[in-house]
Design a protein around this motif. Structure first.
Motif, PDB file in Angstrom:
ATOM      1  N   ARG A  64      -8.520  72.226  15.443  1.00 41.40           N
ATOM      2  CA  ARG A  64      -7.475  71.460  14.758  1.00 41.40           C
ATOM      3  C   ARG A  64      -7.517  70.026  15.294  1.00 41.40           C
ATOM      4  NH1 ARG A  64      -7.848  75.462  12.557  1.00 41.40           N
ATOM      5  NH2 ARG A  64      -6.312  77.071  12.023  1.00 41.40           N
ATOM      6  N   ILE A  67      -5.574  66.819  15.173  1.00 40.03           N
ATOM      7  CA  ILE A  67      -4.246  66.408  14.697  1.00 40.03           C
ATOM      8  C   ILE A  67      -3.774  65.117  15.358  1.00 40.03           C
ATOM      9  CG2 ILE A  67      -3.524  68.758  14.130  1.00 40.03           C
ATOM     10  CD1 ILE A  67      -1.766  68.611  16.734  1.00 40.03           C
ATOM     11  N   HIS A 118      -7.212  78.409  19.981  1.00 43.82           N
ATOM     12  CA  HIS A 118      -7.612  77.326  19.085  1.00 43.82           C
ATOM     13  C   HIS A 118      -7.738  76.043  19.884  1.00 43.82           C
ATOM     14  CE1 HIS A 118      -6.487  80.162  15.982  1.00 43.82           C
ATOM     15  NE2 HIS A 118      -6.895  79.329  15.029  1.00 43.82           N
ATOM     16  N   LEU A 123      -7.271  72.186  20.152  1.00 45.90           N
ATOM     17  CA  LEU A 123      -6.510  71.104  19.530  1.00 45.90           C
ATOM     18  C   LEU A 123      -6.996  69.766  20.078  1.00 45.90           C
ATOM     19  CD1 LEU A 123      -2.837  72.475  19.886  1.00 45.90           C
ATOM     20  CD2 LEU A 123      -4.531  73.095  18.188  1.00 45.90           C
ATOM     21  N   ALA A 153      -8.488  73.409   9.317  1.00 45.98           N
ATOM     22  CA  ALA A 153      -9.648  73.266  10.205  1.00 45.98           C
ATOM     23  C   ALA A 153     -10.534  72.173   9.598  1.00 45.98           C
ATOM     24  CB  ALA A 153     -10.410  74.586  10.276  1.00 45.98           C
TER      25      ALA A 153
END
Length: 692
Positions: A8, A10, A72, A74, A278
């Motif tokens: 991810r 972001i 995950h 980040l 993703a």
């Protein structure tokens, strides 16, 4: 091979003081990246590592960091909220796949939130929303949710409801599972209990849950049909529908909490993993040619494809220049050669670094989807594409606005002269919205930027980071010039001095164009009086002349030159002769075409208490401001206005004294507008005095 579905990328963005950096701190603490949390108001936040950031309690540079949540990865970028640094937000959004918009529970949707939201819409970045500071006096989650719909034209999808208000705020209800997260007052984000929600919220929970499911099932026809027949979808199906709608930007999952009090951050982090895309789920970056036109190619997010990477930020630190890079496709490995398509040069990747704010971890390689920093890049600038030399391609570049304000600086002693040019060279690489020029006549160095605070910080960085003491002149406005009348004219350039001479005759029309069009050129010559090969020279002569207007030598824009006829000599005509003719024609004709000075008009959002509204509006009117609207908020009035930049110097100190320190404002460039005659005369007179 890393699983890209677990990545991810972001950004966290919002208005000044909505709590972005504090939210980032809590995320890092929860994900185990840091063990002691820093506070912005103590000047100890991890991602605010510049001295200027720690002192002022604002974020200036976007800082990149990598962490993990629920298996995950980040990659998080904490961006600035202040309007002078929106360039940082813009370039960060360019390389992100998703974002978290943070809004203040009491301030609601503030001006800079609107700008950042607009940027994110332009960049097609999917977002979730976090309404922060719900423990504050005046905080109201439901009011902020309404404002998001009204002011941003966005559809918030409420995922949690707050338990308690303001000082009694203690947790949130997760609408999906109908369970309450309740935190104690220890300040430990992990010390919460999962329990049944309070009975008084039962009605609200059912209403908002019903709305959420109705919006979600619209994303899948088969699920919607079953839902209309009375069958509620299971949890995984609802989540996949919400994910689909979030990525398509149909709605924005909305969470709430108090990052400072460590309440409500986990559900928001779960939302990042569950609903934001993703790298492989985002529309691939378009490839362009050298003129910026799309070629039809796409940088597909796949480690096995040829390398495509975008340098989105250059940062100088004690280890050398760091080039922050988003890898779109292929792999980057230590020691490999990459082609910079902008400079046409190949460079060797020295070291690849994973950043955690200002500390780092060296890695051997990076692949599609990664955001890393490269050491050892010498010619790379912000917005340049790095690619496989055997398979070159250019990604869509970044476009940066022109500066609107300038300031003269001079080194205080001879020893600082060389240090100043080295320091400014580094600062220009880091910030594309910061320009530096030399005034040929006075020998002064002119700094150009996006606002007073922007230039203030630059001078501060010169003094502290680079140890260069400078004397500073007062800020100057970046005026422009244009023409107001259509004029037909002719110019003959003839020079004979033995041997080959120079001959060029041009007939042309100058006409004003729509604001914002810049300079346009067209040739309507028929019959070969001015041969086609000389047309580019005529255009070049006029275009290069526009850098200096005829009134006060400000750039001249928004006009069109049409070449209608002319003459040439078979021996004495050349491209140089026609270029010289065009330059002289510009100087001859622009003074006849009603030249006019233009001034930059700024969009201003001023917040003030209700008691001071009369003083604030009166002051803006004295500054030639035009009031566009007044909006009542819970804590005061938001005045939206437009005013010339030249009248806005020192506004912040006047506003503070009028409002006993409670007023705030943000300002960004809107457009250029004709200068009133008295102001024009004054500027031209000052220019003429300086020339003498």
């Amino acid at each position: 091979m890393t699983d890209l579905s677990r990545y991810r990328n972001i950004g966290i963005f919002a208005h000044v003081d909505a709590g972005k950096t504090t939210t980032t701190e809590r995320v890092l603490k929860l994900t185990g990246k840091i063990h002691k949390m820093g506070e912005v108001h103590d000047g100890a936040a991890t991602t605010d590592f510049m001295e200027q950031e720690q002192e002022r309690g604002i974020t200036i540079q976007s800082a990149a960091t990598t962490t993990y949540w629920r298996d995950h990865r980040l990659n998080i970028i904490d961006t600035p909220g202040h309007v002078d640094f929106t360039i940082e937000v813009y370039r960060s959004l360019k390389v992100l796949d998703g974002g978290v918009g943070v809004f203040c529970g009491s301030g609601g949707v503030e001006p800079q939130s609107e700008t950042n939201w607009r940027y994110a819409n332009d960049s097609k970045v999917a977002r979730i929303i976090f309404v922060n500071k719900l423990d504050r006096v005046g905080a109201d989650f439901y009011r902020v949710v309404d404002q998001i719909g009204e002011k941003l034209g966005a559809k918030p999808l409420v995922m949690v409801l707050p338990i308690g208000k303001q000082e009694t705020f203690r947790g949130v209800v997760d609408l999906l599972i109908r369970k309450a997260y309740v935190w104690d007052d220890s300040g430990d984000p992990t010390s919460f209990v999962l329990e049944d929600p309070p009975a008084e919220l039962a009605e609200d929970i059912e209403r908002y849950r019903h709305e959420m499911i109705e919006l979600a099932v619209e994303q899948d026809e088969a699920v919607m049909e079953r839902y209309l027949e009375g069958e509620e979808p299971d949890l995984d199906t609802i989540k996949s529908c919400i994910r689909k709608g979030t990525i398509a930007m149909q709605f924005f999952p909305t969470y709430c909490g108090s990052a400072f009090k460590n309440k409500g951050v986990q559900p928001m982090l779960d939302g990042v993993v569950d609903y934001l895309p993703a790298p492989s789920e985002v529309e691939p970056q378009p490839e362009v040619d050298l003129r910026g036109q799309e070629t039809g190619g796409r940088a597909i997010v796949d480690p096995e494809k040829p390398l495509r990477a975008l340098a989105f930020k250059i940062m100088d630190d004690r280890y050398g220049a760091l080039t922050f890079t988003r890898v779109y496709s292929g792999r980057l490995t230590k020691g490999m050669s990459v082609l910079n398509t902008f400079s046409g040069k190949e460079e060797r990747v020295g070291r690849i670094i994973e950043m955690h704010a200002d500390s780092r971890e060296e890695v051997e390689s990076a692949q599609a989807g990664d955001i890393v920093a490269l050491l050892g890049m010498k010619t790379v600038r912000t917005g340049n594409t790095l690619c496989d030399p055997q398979n070159p391609a250019t990604l869509e570049p970044m476009i940066f606005p022109d500066p609107v304000i300038s300031m003269a600086v001079e080194p205080k002693d001879k020893a600082a002269v060389e240090k100043l040019s080295v320091a400014l060279g580094k600062m220009i690489k880091e910030d594309p919205s910061f320009h530096v020029e030399s005034d040929q006549e006075s020998g002064q160095t002119i700094l150009k930027g996006m606002g007073e605070l922007h230039l203030d910080i630059k001078v501060d960085i010169l003094k502290r980071t680079h140890k260069v003491e400078v004397s500073v002149g007062k800020p100057q406005v970046a005026y422009r010039e244009t023409i107001t009348k259509t004029v037909q004219d002719v110019y003959l350039h003839k020079k004979q001095s033995g041997g080959a001479g120079q001959f060029a005759k041009i007939e042309y029309t100058l006409e004003p164009c729509e604001p914002g069009t810049g300079f346009e050129f067209e040739s309507q010559v028929t019959g070969g009086n001015v041969p086609r090969e000389f047309w580019p020279a005529v255009e070049k002569g006029f275009r290069n002349s526009t850098a200096k207007g005829v009134l006060a030598e400000y750039p001249c824009l928004d006009f069109k030159v049409t070449l209608t006829d002319g003459d040439h000599h078979s021996v004495d005509s050349s491209a140089v002769a026609f270029e010289i003719a065009a330059r002289a024609a510009y100087r001859q004709t622009v003074p006849k075409a009603g030249p006019q000075l233009l001034e930059p008009i700024m969009k201003i959002d001023t917040f003030c208490p209700r008691d001071n509204i009369g003083d604030v509006i009166g002051d803006l009117s004295r500054r030639r401001g035009i009031i566009k609207s007044q909006d009542n908020t819970l804590t005061g009035v938001m005045v939206k206005a437009e005013a010339p930049l030249g009248e806005m110097f020192g506004y912040i100190s006047d506003l503070r004294s009028m409002t006993s320190g409670r007023g705030q404002f943000t300002m960004e460039f809107s457009h250029y507008s004709p200068c009133p005659a008295n102001i024009s005369e004054q500027i031209i007179e000052e220019f003429n005095q300086k020339k003498k």
